[in-house]
Motif scaffolding. Structure first.
Motif, short mmCIF file in Angstrom:
data_model
loop_
_atom_site.label_atom_id
_atom_site.label_comp_id
_atom_site.label_asym_id
_atom_site.label_seq_id
_atom_site.Cartn_x
_atom_site.Cartn_y
_atom_site.Cartn_z
N ILE A 71 35.50 36.15 42.83
CA ILE A 71 36.67 36.17 44.16
C ILE A 71 37.39 36.67 43.81
O ILE A 71 38.28 37.43 44.56
CB ILE A 71 36.30 34.61 44.81
N ASN A 72 38.72 35.87 43.39
CA ASN A 72 39.94 35.94 42.93
C ASN A 72 40.34 36.64 41.66
O ASN A 72 39.69 35.67 40.35
CB ASN A 72 41.52 34.64 43.21
N TYR A 73 41.01 37.35 41.23
CA TYR A 73 41.04 37.70 39.77
C TYR A 73 42.74 38.06 39.80
O TYR A 73 43.78 38.67 40.52
CB TYR A 73 40.47 38.77 39.40
N VAL A 74 43.32 37.30 38.68
CA VAL A 74 44.84 36.75 38.27
C VAL A 74 45.10 37.43 36.59
O VAL A 74 43.99 37.24 36.31
CB VAL A 74 45.41 35.70 38.79
N SER A 75 45.88 39.18 37.16
CA SER A 75 45.66 39.21 35.96
C SER A 75 47.24 39.35 34.81
O SER A 75 48.31 39.31 35.86
CB SER A 75 46.16 41.27 35.82
N LEU A 76 47.39 38.18 33.65
CA LEU A 76 48.64 38.09 32.96
C LEU A 76 49.01 39.37 32.23
O LEU A 76 48.75 39.28 30.82
CB LEU A 76 48.43 36.85 32.92
N GLY A 77 49.96 40.06 32.77
CA GLY A 77 50.28 41.20 31.24
C GLY A 77 49.20 42.12 31.39
O GLY A 77 48.81 42.68 29.77
N GLY A 78 48.38 42.35 32.17
CA GLY A 78 46.69 43.41 31.27
C GLY A 78 47.29 44.92 31.23
O GLY A 78 47.85 45.51 31.52
N ARG A 82 31.37 59.25 37.60
CA ARG A 82 32.13 58.20 37.87
C ARG A 82 30.83 57.52 38.96
O ARG A 82 30.41 57.83 39.40
CB ARG A 82 33.56 59.01 39.10
N ASN A 83 31.18 56.27 39.10
CA ASN A 83 30.66 55.13 39.44
C ASN A 83 30.78 54.56 40.72
O ASN A 83 31.65 53.64 40.41
CB ASN A 83 29.74 54.04 37.94
N SER A 84 29.80 54.36 41.23
CA SER A 84 30.15 53.80 42.79
C SER A 84 30.01 52.10 42.66
O SER A 84 31.10 51.87 43.75
CB SER A 84 29.48 54.60 43.63
N THR A 85 29.11 52.40 41.85
CA THR A 85 29.23 50.29 42.05
C THR A 85 29.88 50.09 41.07
O THR A 85 30.24 48.79 41.35
CB THR A 85 27.66 50.43 40.77
N PHE A 86 31.40 49.88 39.93
CA PHE A 86 32.19 50.10 39.41
C PHE A 86 32.65 48.82 41.00
O PHE A 86 33.49 48.20 40.24
CB PHE A 86 32.31 50.62 38.06
N LYS A 87 33.04 51.45 41.43
CA LYS A 87 34.34 50.92 42.41
C LYS A 87 33.53 49.51 43.48
O LYS A 87 34.98 48.47 43.75
CB LYS A 87 34.51 52.12 43.30
N ASP A 88 32.71 49.75 43.65
CA ASP A 88 32.40 48.70 44.85
C ASP A 88 32.61 46.91 44.60
O ASP A 88 33.32 46.23 45.14
CB ASP A 88 31.29 48.63 45.05
N ARG A 89 32.14 46.89 42.91
CA ARG A 89 32.45 45.77 42.26
C ARG A 89 33.78 45.44 42.39
O ARG A 89 34.79 43.80 42.92
CB ARG A 89 31.56 45.45 41.77
N PHE A 90 34.40 45.99 42.02
CA PHE A 90 35.89 45.74 41.82
C PHE A 90 37.10 45.86 43.71
O PHE A 90 37.36 45.14 43.47
CB PHE A 90 36.48 47.46 41.15
N ALA A 91 36.30 46.89 44.44
CA ALA A 91 37.12 46.77 45.88
C ALA A 91 36.68 45.53 46.25
O ALA A 91 36.92 44.92 47.27
CB ALA A 91 36.70 47.45 46.09
N SER A 92 35.32 44.82 45.72
CA SER A 92 35.51 43.12 46.83
C SER A 92 36.03 42.19 46.28
O SER A 92 35.45 41.00 47.40
CB SER A 92 33.70 43.34 46.00
N LEU A 93 36.55 42.38 45.52
CA LEU A 93 37.88 41.11 45.58
C LEU A 93 38.58 40.31 45.98
O LEU A 93 38.41 41.48 47.62
CB LEU A 93 38.97 41.66 44.32
N HIS A 94 38.44 39.52 46.75
CA HIS A 94 39.14 39.03 48.07
C HIS A 94 40.92 39.14 47.70
O HIS A 94 42.00 39.43 48.18
CB HIS A 94 38.73 37.64 47.54
N ASN A 95 41.11 38.81 46.12
CA ASN A 95 42.68 39.18 46.15
C ASN A 95 42.75 39.26 44.48
O ASN A 95 42.11 39.66 43.63
CB ASN A 95 43.62 37.55 45.86
#
Length: 300
Positions: free
Chosen positions: A126-133, A205-218
């Motif tokens: 749902i939410n993904y917080v990236s610290l220095g990725g 390019r894989n549209s599934t990867f894009k769709d999954r990443f774009a589904s994040l709430h934040n």
């Protein structure tokens, strides 16, 4: 990296004690993914406890690789396998079955994004917080930011073979996100992790990867202004060195990855779901106030 994290955890330990009586509610659970050369026991678990106490949400550290060997496996297990093992663990954690949040540190972000993009039949992130990725890669091979200890010595020995050598790619985890600016063709042909993660190969390019990443709430991207580990530090925001350049950095919004929206980053940003955050300090040296301001709200 482990030493850096331990130092900042020491600064936060008192705060964890102060908030230790806060009850954990039925909130969305979260996991913390540690970085290179680190493990769950000690500092990272303490940080997960602090985040749980501050947010009121249940959370825990997820060990990279095989249980108890996170420090070793984070170096020598290829990122593809790290992400696969993490996927299997997450799918078997019943408490995550309705969805969960992620906080990831440094190289742990490569595993976090593998969970989001590659993990089939898994609960949603749902939410993904990236610290220095190192999201857009690092321009300097890992041997430039590892100077001591047995893991470093072994890794540096194999890196002399060449970072895009198949053996190195299969046995030195950080090689999977090294992107040497003047070796783009070699990178796209031989790097076994980041080009797939970022949908960089035009014919794959894989549209599934894009769709999954774009589904994040934040999506919260935290960059450390005095980062001496990530080269360039703007990779924390998906920025990188301009093709053929040396010192010129292209911000995320000027990269092909963003403009052509290979992974859904632009879609997320257009929807107001991406937070580009900068904090003072070296790699992973996030203070208590910044943790409360930029991490905790996305775990509640």
């Amino acid at each position: 990296m482990a030493d850096i994290l331990r130092r900042h955890v020491l600064l936060l330990t008192v705060a964890a004690v102060l908030f230790s009586t806060v009850p954990v509610s039925n909130s969305i659970p979260f996991i913390v993914l540690h970085g290179l050369g680190d493990k769950c026991s000690g500092g990272v678990s303490d940080y997960a406890t602090l985040l749980s106490n501050l947010s009121g949400s249940p959370g825990s550290c997820l060990e990279i690789g095989h249980g108890g060997h996170g420090a070793r496996d984070s170096w020598f297990m290829p990122l593809t396998l790290q992400a696969k093992l993490a996927c299997n663990i997450v799918k078997n954690m019943t408490e995550l079955s309705q969805g969960y949040n992620i906080v990831a540190e440094s190289q742990g972000n490569m595993v976090a994004r593998g969970l989001i993009e590659f993990c089939d039949d898994a609960p949603p992130v749902i939410n993904y917080v990236s610290l220095g990725g190192p999201h857009a890669g690092v321009a300097a091979p890992p041997n430039k930011w590892c100077h001591a200890g047995p893991f470093c010595a072994i890794a540096n020995f194999f890196l002399k073979i060449g970072v895009y050598n198949d053996f190195v790619q299969d046995h030195i985890a950080p090689s999977g996100f090294v992107k040497i600016p003047d070796e783009k063709t070699k990178y796209l042909e031989h790097s076994k992790y980041l080009p797939k993660l970022n949908n960089e190969r035009p014919d794959q390019r894989n549209s599934t990867f894009k769709d999954r990443f774009a589904s994040l709430h934040n999506l919260v991207l935290v960059m450390f202004l005095n980062d001496t580990i990530l080269v360039p530090r703007e990779t924390s925001w998906f920025g990188f060195i301009v093709d053929g350049g040396v010192d010129t950095i292209a911000v995320a919004q000027l990269t092909a990855l963003y403009i052509e929206d290979w992974i859904g980053l632009k879609a997320l940003d257009d929807a107001g779901k991406v937070k580009f955050v900068s904090v003072p300090g070296d790699h992973l040296m996030i203070g208590f106030d910044d943790t409360v301001k930029y991490v905790v709200p996305y775990l509640k």
